[in-house]
Design an enzyme around this catalytic site. Structure first.
Site, PDB file in Angstrom:
ATOM      1  N   LYS A 128       2.636   4.867 145.474  1.00  0.00           N
ATOM      2  CA  LYS A 128       2.138   4.936 144.173  1.00  0.00           C
ATOM      3  C   LYS A 128       2.562   3.716 143.413  1.00  0.00           C
ATOM      4  O   LYS A 128       1.799   3.186 142.643  1.00  0.00           O
ATOM      5  CB  LYS A 128       3.225   6.179 143.676  1.00  0.00           C
ATOM      6  CG  LYS A 128       2.768   6.567 142.197  1.00  0.00           C
ATOM      7  CD  LYS A 128       3.562   7.666 141.789  1.00  0.00           C
ATOM      8  CE  LYS A 128       3.275   9.047 142.270  1.00  0.00           C
ATOM      9  NZ  LYS A 128       4.458   9.870 141.823  1.00  0.00           N
ATOM     10  N   THR A 135      10.808  17.729 136.799  1.00  0.00           N
ATOM     11  CA  THR A 135      12.046  18.685 136.765  1.00  0.00           C
ATOM     12  C   THR A 135      11.569  20.062 137.351  1.00  0.00           C
ATOM     13  O   THR A 135      11.419  20.963 136.558  1.00  0.00           O
ATOM     14  CB  THR A 135      12.820  18.958 135.453  1.00  0.00           C
ATOM     15  OG1 THR A 135      11.709  19.121 134.518  1.00  0.00           O
ATOM     16  CG2 THR A 135      13.691  17.415 135.386  1.00  0.00           C
ATOM     17  N   LEU A 180       3.438  15.143 125.648  1.00  0.00           N
ATOM     18  CA  LEU A 180       2.098  14.739 125.948  1.00  0.00           C
ATOM     19  C   LEU A 180       1.139  15.898 126.799  1.00  0.00           C
ATOM     20  O   LEU A 180       2.065  16.528 127.574  1.00  0.00           O
ATOM     21  CB  LEU A 180       1.885  13.437 126.833  1.00  0.00           C
ATOM     22  CG  LEU A 180       2.320  13.125 128.221  1.00  0.00           C
ATOM     23  CD1 LEU A 180       1.476  13.768 129.220  1.00  0.00           C
ATOM     24  CD2 LEU A 180       2.830  11.808 128.425  1.00  0.00           C
ATOM     25  N   GLU A 240      -1.652  16.796 129.569  1.00  0.00           N
ATOM     26  CA  GLU A 240      -2.569  16.049 130.500  1.00  0.00           C
ATOM     27  C   GLU A 240      -4.092  15.951 129.999  1.00  0.00           C
ATOM     28  O   GLU A 240      -4.321  17.026 129.400  1.00  0.00           O
ATOM     29  CB  GLU A 240      -2.479  16.770 131.853  1.00  0.00           C
ATOM     30  CG  GLU A 240      -1.016  16.442 132.698  1.00  0.00           C
ATOM     31  CD  GLU A 240      -0.627  17.143 133.992  1.00  0.00           C
ATOM     32  OE1 GLU A 240      -2.149  17.652 134.445  1.00  0.00           O
ATOM     33  OE2 GLU A 240       0.406  17.423 134.124  1.00  0.00           O
ATOM     34  N   LEU A 300      -5.473  29.853 121.444  1.00  0.00           N
ATOM     35  CA  LEU A 300      -5.847  31.312 121.497  1.00  0.00           C
ATOM     36  C   LEU A 300      -7.123  31.398 122.466  1.00  0.00           C
ATOM     37  O   LEU A 300      -7.912  32.486 121.994  1.00  0.00           O
ATOM     38  CB  LEU A 300      -5.911  31.873 120.215  1.00  0.00           C
ATOM     39  CG  LEU A 300      -4.678  32.079 119.296  1.00  0.00           C
ATOM     40  CD1 LEU A 300      -5.105  32.567 117.927  1.00  0.00           C
ATOM     41  CD2 LEU A 300      -3.777  32.872 119.899  1.00  0.00           C
ATOM     42  N   ALA A 307      -8.410  33.135 125.336  1.00  0.00           N
ATOM     43  CA  ALA A 307      -8.241  34.068 126.449  1.00  0.00           C
ATOM     44  C   ALA A 307      -8.912  33.526 127.841  1.00  0.00           C
ATOM     45  O   ALA A 307     -10.108  33.109 127.709  1.00  0.00           O
ATOM     46  CB  ALA A 307      -8.570  35.482 125.937  1.00  0.00           C
ATOM     47  N   GLY A 314      -1.225  27.362 133.739  1.00  0.00           N
ATOM     48  CA  GLY A 314      -0.842  26.904 134.820  1.00  0.00           C
ATOM     49  C   GLY A 314      -0.315  25.725 134.650  1.00  0.00           C
ATOM     50  O   GLY A 314       0.004  25.122 133.344  1.00  0.00           O
ATOM     51  N   CYS A 349       3.989  22.379 133.780  1.00  0.00           N
ATOM     52  CA  CYS A 349       4.912  22.534 132.671  1.00  0.00           C
ATOM     53  C   CYS A 349       5.253  23.833 132.213  1.00  0.00           C
ATOM     54  O   CYS A 349       6.439  24.451 132.334  1.00  0.00           O
ATOM     55  CB  CYS A 349       4.538  21.415 131.493  1.00  0.00           C
ATOM     56  SG  CYS A 349       4.352  19.920 132.017  1.00  0.00           S
ATOM     57  N   ARG A 366      -1.214  21.919 140.143  1.00  0.00           N
ATOM     58  CA  ARG A 366       0.199  22.591 140.199  1.00  0.00           C
ATOM     59  C   ARG A 366      -0.091  24.031 139.526  1.00  0.00           C
ATOM     60  O   ARG A 366      -0.317  24.050 138.432  1.00  0.00           O
ATOM     61  CB  ARG A 366       1.334  21.705 139.748  1.00  0.00           C
ATOM     62  CG  ARG A 366       1.793  20.576 140.514  1.00  0.00           C
ATOM     63  CD  ARG A 366       2.734  19.600 139.913  1.00  0.00           C
ATOM     64  NE  ARG A 366       2.304  18.959 138.622  1.00  0.00           N
ATOM     65  CZ  ARG A 366       2.857  18.072 137.764  1.00  0.00           C
ATOM     66  NH1 ARG A 366       4.320  18.324 137.973  1.00  0.00           N
ATOM     67  NH2 ARG A 366       2.252  17.835 136.947  1.00  0.00           N
TER      68      ARG A 366
HETATM   69  C1  UGA Z   1       1.816  21.164 128.104  1.00  0.00           C
HETATM   70  C2  UGA Z   1       1.941  21.099 126.576  1.00  0.00           C
HETATM   71  O1  UGA Z   1       0.812  21.470 125.802  1.00  0.00           O
HETATM   72  C3  UGA Z   1       2.395  19.740 126.050  1.00  0.00           C
HETATM   73  O2  UGA Z   1       2.828  19.474 124.821  1.00  0.00           O
HETATM   74  C4  UGA Z   1       3.669  19.346 127.014  1.00  0.00           C
HETATM   75  O3  UGA Z   1       4.162  18.002 126.760  1.00  0.00           O
HETATM   76  C5  UGA Z   1       3.234  19.463 128.373  1.00  0.00           C
HETATM   77  O4  UGA Z   1       3.033  21.051 128.734  1.00  0.00           O
HETATM   78  C6  UGA Z   1       4.680  19.141 129.040  1.00  0.00           C
HETATM   79  O5  UGA Z   1       5.636  20.087 129.198  1.00  0.00           O
HETATM   80  O6  UGA Z   1       4.646  18.029 129.822  1.00  0.00           O
HETATM   81  P1  UGA Z   1      -0.259  20.648 129.706  1.00  0.00           P
HETATM   82  O7  UGA Z   1       0.516  21.137 130.800  1.00  0.00           O
HETATM   83  O8  UGA Z   1      -0.828  19.308 130.001  1.00  0.00           O
HETATM   84  O9  UGA Z   1       0.545  20.459 128.451  1.00  0.00           O
HETATM   85  O10 UGA Z   1      -1.428  21.502 129.221  1.00  0.00           O
HETATM   86  P2  UGA Z   1      -1.834  22.386 128.198  1.00  0.00           P
HETATM   87  O11 UGA Z   1      -3.041  21.902 127.618  1.00  0.00           O
HETATM   88  O12 UGA Z   1      -0.859  23.024 127.341  1.00  0.00           O
HETATM   89  O13 UGA Z   1      -2.399  23.715 128.947  1.00  0.00           O
HETATM   90  C7  UGA Z   1      -1.500  24.675 129.775  1.00  0.00           C
HETATM   91  C8  UGA Z   1      -2.335  25.810 130.347  1.00  0.00           C
HETATM   92  O14 UGA Z   1      -2.853  26.618 129.207  1.00  0.00           O
HETATM   93  C9  UGA Z   1      -3.682  25.465 130.955  1.00  0.00           C
HETATM   94  O15 UGA Z   1      -3.804  25.914 132.267  1.00  0.00           O
HETATM   95  C10 UGA Z   1      -4.799  25.773 130.055  1.00  0.00           C
HETATM   96  O16 UGA Z   1      -5.798  26.162 130.912  1.00  0.00           O
HETATM   97  C11 UGA Z   1      -3.851  27.027 129.652  1.00  0.00           C
HETATM   98  N1  UGA Z   1      -4.569  27.388 128.099  1.00  0.00           N
HETATM   99  C12 UGA Z   1      -4.421  26.525 127.237  1.00  0.00           C
HETATM  100  C13 UGA Z   1      -5.141  28.731 127.902  1.00  0.00           C
HETATM  101  O17 UGA Z   1      -5.356  29.366 128.896  1.00  0.00           O
HETATM  102  N2  UGA Z   1      -5.521  28.959 126.563  1.00  0.00           N
HETATM  103  C14 UGA Z   1      -5.349  28.122 125.834  1.00  0.00           C
HETATM  104  O18 UGA Z   1      -5.741  28.428 124.736  1.00  0.00           O
HETATM  105  C15 UGA Z   1      -4.826  26.856 125.768  1.00  0.00           C
END
Ligand code: UGA
Length: 449
Positions: free
Chosen positions: A36, A86, A153, A155, A267, A269, A274, A277, A347
């Site tokens: 990396k 973590t 943040l 992804e 919101l 559905a 996943g 985080c 993940r």
């Molecule tokens: C999430 C948080 O949104 C960030 O603010 C946080 O910093 C990050 O975790 C972290 O702890 O590092 P991330 O894991 O990149 O960010 O992804 P999200 O955009 O939150 O999406 C998470 C999951 O929820 C995805 O699988 C997405 O498809 C799903 N999702 C999201 C839904 O099924 N419905 C929604 O309306 C929104």
């Protein structure tokens, strides 16, 4: 200009390191993974993240951004950001702090015995409440101060979220001198972001800064992710009810979202959340409050997790129902492997989980994804991955869209129709135009609409 080290160069650390260099700081990123470090040193991103490649190569070329496997290269930095992972413990729900402990021990070993000024250890990793206080005791021996500075943040938007965050949180030590020194150093690092000068655009305002204690700063992060996870599972529970009653969850979400107190975001559905985080954070939070003697307080997060897992099995059942009650012997095209679009991260990806459940039930499953191919080859090699949509859908009995990449949202069903054996589509992200697919002869199946 501040001399900065960033310990841990994954999605969080590498983007943070490059963003800090973009602000003009002198940055070294430290990671124990030599491959990396080699890639990053050449300005090549080890993962897919829009806008990161350009930021990385620009700052490596400028000489402000270096990477190393050697902690000694971090020793003279004024601020050390901790950005290691973590993950969930292998033997339970709690967070595994082995990387935090290893990183901080290695850093401690190289810090000067008698520094002229106190350096700052700024934790960004998501940790169980109480971790910052524990680390502060360790670092006190070297005269270093600890602050907690959680990262929010997403992804896919990592660069923008780092340089234009919604808020910046400082969790500071209780002693006033230490707190003042820590705040001054963090203000120096984040000055341009706080004042809003990061980008040369016009609609940019100051970034809110929340100054608090360690415990609150640590809790802000897990509370935010728990709230987001709860929102998603809430709407997925509504989707189950819509399926049972003929309602439409997309319209329902729109209608409740007009209420500002609820809002429209998060919101959507579908097959659920996943990633690296949300799932592990809600589990680690429950494990931590158990330890704190509050075993019932986060019971609802147990249900949030259960609703989320159930959407994966619901998608499998919907496919089975559409194919005459059983997927065994059927060929299923899975479009999407990443846990969400614009990321190659698999993940705890619902798409990968569902693909495996289908395969284990006897289906022939072909998975494709615009960016996650190399990651699937490395971490989910048991799945049959193909490079193109055409190869995935050829002679398929059903097509399942499990990650809403724009390539799939914009797919023309009339070009897919002649390639498949049976015209069945399961829209696991409620992201397709139902009528277009029906017009092309498909049986269209969604999650709650
Ligand atoms: C999430 C948080 O949104 C960030 O603010 C946080 O910093 C990050 O975790 C972290 O702890 O590092 P991330 O894991 O990149 O960010 O992804 P999200 O955009 O939150 O999406 C998470 C999951 O929820 C995805 O699988 C997405 O498809 C799903 N999702 C999201 C839904 O099924 N419905 C929604 O309306 C929104």
């Amino acid at each position: 200009m501040t001399k900065i080290s960033v310990i841990g160069c994954g999605y969080l650390g590498a983007v943070h390191a490059a963003s800090m260099a973009e602000l003009g700081h002198d940055v070294v990123g430290i990671d124990t993974d030599a491959n990396k470090v080699e890639l990053l040193s050449q300005g090549k991103a080890p993962f897919y993240e829009p806008a990161f490649d350009a930021l990385l190569s620009r700052n490596v070329d400028s000489g402000r951004l270096k990477f190393s496997t050697n902690f000694a290269d971090a020793a003279d930095a004024a601020v050390h950001f901790i950005g290691v992972g973590t993950p969930q413990r292998a033997d339970g729900n709690g967070a595994d702090l082995k990387y935090v402990d290893a990183a901080t021990d290695s850093l401690l070993a190289v810090l000067p015995e008698q520094p002229t000024t106190a350096s700052l250890i700024a934790g960004k990793s998501t940790v169980p409440v109480g971790t910052a206080a524990r680390l502060a005791e360790k670092f006190a021996a070297k005269g270093a101060i600890v602050a907690w500075n959680p990262e929010f943040l997403r992804e896919g938007f990592a660069v923008d979220d780092t340089l234009r965050p919604d808020r910046i949180v400082y969790g500071l030590p209780a002693d006033t001198d230490g707190a003042a020194r820590a705040e001054a150093l963090l203000d120096e690092v984040y000055g341009q972001i706080l004042s809003g000068e990061t980008y040369n655009d016009t609609d940019w305002t100051e970034t809110p800064k929340v100054v608090t204690d360690y415990a609150t700063a640590e809790l802000v992060k897990v509370a935010a992710n728990s709230f987001l996870a709860t929102k998603i599972s809430f709407i997925n529970a509504m989707a189950e009810i819509c399926d049972a009653t003929g309602g439409n969850v997309t319209t329902l979400a729109e209608a409740i979202g007009y209420d500002d107190r609820i809002g429209k975001k998060f919101l959507r559905a579908g097959v659920g959340f996943g990633g690296g985080c949300l799932p592990k954070d809600i589990r680690a939070f429950q494990a931590r409050v158990d330890e704190l003697g509050l075993p019932r307080t986060l019971d609802f997060l147990h249900d949030v997790d259960a609703v989320n897992q159930r959407q994966r099995s619901r998608a499998v059942s919907k496919l089975a129902d559409a194919l005459g009650g059983d997927v065994a012997g059927k060929t299923i095209a899975v479009l999407g492997a990443a846990f969400k679009p614009d990321s190659d991260d698999i993940r705890d990806s619902p798409a990968v989980d569902i693909a495996r459940q289908l395969r284990d039930a006897g289906a022939t499953v072909r998975v494709t994804d615009p960016k996650a191919g190399p990651v699937v080859a490395r971490f989910a090699a048991d799945l049959d991955f193909v490079d193109t949509i055409e190869a995935a859908v050829a002679d398929a009995d059903a097509v399942a869209v499990l990650t809403e990449w724009s390539d799939y949202r914009d797919l023309d069903p009339s070009t897919v129709a002649p390639q498949v054996r049976r015209r069945v589509v399961v829209d696991g992200r409620n992201c397709l135009a139902p009528q277009r697919w029906r017009d092309a002869g498909f049986e269209y199946i969604a999650m709650g609409r």
